[in-house]
Design a protein around this motif. Sequence first.
Motif, PDB file in Angstrom:
ATOM      1  N   LEU A   6       4.397   2.953 -10.593  1.00 50.12           N
ATOM      2  CA  LEU A   6       4.166   1.836  -9.682  1.00 50.12           C
ATOM      3  C   LEU A   6       3.845   2.346  -8.282  1.00 50.12           C
ATOM      4  O   LEU A   6       2.967   1.812  -7.604  1.00 50.12           O
ATOM      5  N   ILE A   7       4.524   3.404  -7.865  1.00 44.63           N
ATOM      6  CA  ILE A   7       4.247   3.994  -6.556  1.00 44.63           C
ATOM      7  C   ILE A   7       2.818   4.531  -6.513  1.00 44.63           C
ATOM      8  O   ILE A   7       2.101   4.366  -5.527  1.00 44.63           O
ATOM      9  N   LEU A   8       2.381   5.164  -7.593  1.00 46.51           N
ATOM     10  CA  LEU A   8       1.007   5.652  -7.671  1.00 46.51           C
ATOM     11  C   LEU A   8       0.016   4.497  -7.588  1.00 46.51           C
ATOM     12  O   LEU A   8      -0.999   4.591  -6.896  1.00 46.51           O
ATOM     13  N   LEU A   9       0.305   3.390  -8.266  1.00 47.18           N
ATOM     14  CA  LEU A   9      -0.597   2.243  -8.231  1.00 47.18           C
ATOM     15  C   LEU A   9      -0.653   1.633  -6.829  1.00 47.18           C
ATOM     16  O   LEU A   9      -1.712   1.183  -6.391  1.00 47.18           O
ATOM     17  N   VAL A  10       0.461   1.616  -6.114  1.00 47.76           N
ATOM     18  CA  VAL A  10       0.460   1.109  -4.744  1.00 47.76           C
ATOM     19  C   VAL A  10      -0.408   2.001  -3.862  1.00 47.76           C
ATOM     20  O   VAL A  10      -1.201   1.523  -3.049  1.00 47.76           O
ATOM     21  N   PHE A  11      -0.279   3.320  -4.035  1.00 50.61           N
ATOM     22  CA  PHE A  11      -1.116   4.248  -3.277  1.00 50.61           C
ATOM     23  C   PHE A  11      -2.593   4.028  -3.592  1.00 50.61           C
ATOM     24  O   PHE A  11      -3.431   3.985  -2.693  1.00 50.61           O
ATOM     25  N   LEU A  12      -2.912   3.871  -4.874  1.00 53.55           N
ATOM     26  CA  LEU A  12      -4.303   3.621  -5.255  1.00 53.55           C
ATOM     27  C   LEU A  12      -4.800   2.299  -4.682  1.00 53.55           C
ATOM     28  O   LEU A  12      -5.965   2.185  -4.299  1.00 53.55           O
ATOM     29  N   ALA A  13      -3.934   1.297  -4.619  1.00 53.94           N
ATOM     30  CA  ALA A  13      -4.319   0.004  -4.051  1.00 53.94           C
ATOM     31  C   ALA A  13      -4.641   0.144  -2.564  1.00 53.94           C
ATOM     32  O   ALA A  13      -5.615  -0.437  -2.079  1.00 53.94           O
ATOM     33  N   LEU A  14      -3.837   0.924  -1.842  1.00 55.64           N
ATOM     34  CA  LEU A  14      -4.120   1.135  -0.419  1.00 55.64           C
ATOM     35  C   LEU A  14      -5.422   1.893  -0.225  1.00 55.64           C
ATOM     36  O   LEU A  14      -6.222   1.562   0.657  1.00 55.64           O
ATOM     37  N   LEU A  15      -5.656   2.896  -1.064  1.00 59.95           N
ATOM     38  CA  LEU A  15      -6.910   3.642  -0.995  1.00 59.95           C
ATOM     39  C   LEU A  15      -8.086   2.736  -1.320  1.00 59.95           C
ATOM     40  O   LEU A  15      -9.118   2.767  -0.647  1.00 59.95           O
ATOM     41  N   PHE A  16      -7.941   1.894  -2.334  1.00 60.63           N
ATOM     42  CA  PHE A  16      -8.988   0.961  -2.718  1.00 60.63           C
ATOM     43  C   PHE A  16      -9.274  -0.026  -1.589  1.00 60.63           C
ATOM     44  O   PHE A  16     -10.439  -0.340  -1.312  1.00 60.63           O
ATOM     45  N   ALA A  17      -8.208  -0.510  -0.932  1.00 58.63           N
ATOM     46  CA  ALA A  17      -8.393  -1.455   0.177  1.00 58.63           C
ATOM     47  C   ALA A  17      -9.151  -0.797   1.327  1.00 58.63           C
ATOM     48  O   ALA A  17     -10.010  -1.430   1.950  1.00 58.63           O
ATOM     49  N   TRP A  18      -8.855   0.453   1.610  1.00 60.32           N
ATOM     50  CA  TRP A  18      -9.544   1.171   2.676  1.00 60.32           C
ATOM     51  C   TRP A  18     -11.027   1.331   2.350  1.00 60.32           C
ATOM     52  O   TRP A  18     -11.891   1.073   3.186  1.00 60.32           O
ATOM     53  N   VAL A  19     -11.326   1.735   1.094  1.00 64.00           N
ATOM     54  CA  VAL A  19     -12.725   1.897   0.673  1.00 64.00           C
ATOM     55  C   VAL A  19     -13.429   0.544   0.663  1.00 64.00           C
ATOM     56  O   VAL A  19     -14.574   0.425   1.110  1.00 64.00           O
ATOM     57  N   LEU A  20     -12.739  -0.479   0.176  1.00 57.00           N
ATOM     58  CA  LEU A  20     -13.341  -1.814   0.123  1.00 57.00           C
ATOM     59  C   LEU A  20     -13.657  -2.328   1.518  1.00 57.00           C
ATOM     60  O   LEU A  20     -14.666  -3.012   1.716  1.00 57.00           O
ATOM     61  N   ASN A  21     -12.830  -2.003   2.482  1.00 57.93           N
ATOM     62  CA  ASN A  21     -13.103  -2.419   3.852  1.00 57.93           C
ATOM     63  C   ASN A  21     -14.395  -1.793   4.354  1.00 57.93           C
ATOM     64  O   ASN A  21     -15.195  -2.444   5.025  1.00 57.93           O
ATOM     65  N   ARG A  22     -14.622  -0.527   4.022  1.00 56.33           N
ATOM     66  CA  ARG A  22     -15.885   0.135   4.396  1.00 56.33           C
ATOM     67  C   ARG A  22     -17.073  -0.526   3.698  1.00 56.33           C
ATOM     68  O   ARG A  22     -18.115  -0.758   4.311  1.00 56.33           O
ATOM     69  N   VAL A  23     -16.904  -0.823   2.401  1.00 60.72           N
ATOM     70  CA  VAL A  23     -17.982  -1.459   1.636  1.00 60.72           C
ATOM     71  C   VAL A  23     -18.241  -2.871   2.155  1.00 60.72           C
ATOM     72  O   VAL A  23     -19.387  -3.311   2.253  1.00 60.72           O
ATOM     73  N   ARG A  24     -17.156  -3.573   2.513  1.00 61.03           N
ATOM     74  CA  ARG A  24     -17.299  -4.944   3.025  1.00 61.03           C
ATOM     75  C   ARG A  24     -18.144  -4.951   4.300  1.00 61.03           C
ATOM     76  O   ARG A  24     -18.987  -5.817   4.489  1.00 61.03           O
ATOM     77  N   ARG A  25     -17.921  -3.970   5.147  1.00 62.26           N
ATOM     78  CA  ARG A  25     -18.731  -3.893   6.366  1.00 62.26           C
ATOM     79  C   ARG A  25     -20.186  -3.593   6.042  1.00 62.26           C
ATOM     80  O   ARG A  25     -21.086  -4.126   6.681  1.00 62.26           O
ATOM     81  N   ALA A  26     -20.423  -2.744   5.049  1.00 61.15           N
ATOM     82  CA  ALA A  26     -21.793  -2.369   4.694  1.00 61.15           C
ATOM     83  C   ALA A  26     -22.539  -3.553   4.071  1.00 61.15           C
ATOM     84  O   ALA A  26     -23.707  -3.788   4.377  1.00 61.15           O
TER      85      ALA A  26
END
Length: 54
Positions: A6-26
């Motif tokens: 679960l901790i790994l999935l939370v970390f992946l979710a934060l990483l995904f949110a960061w990448v998605l924020n970059r994609v959202r801007r693009a």
Amino acid sequence: MDYGGLILLVFLALLFAWVLNRVRRAFRLGAVGYAGVMIVFIIAMLLVWGQTKV
């Protein structure tokens, strides 16, 4: 209880949110599109985590 996965999935979710924020801007996604993608991602990650608990 073992929360390692679960901790790994939370970390992946934060990483995904960061990448998605970059994609959202693009791609200039609105707040609704951003929230929709995050909800789908959270549901998918919970399903993956639930499969490992069975």
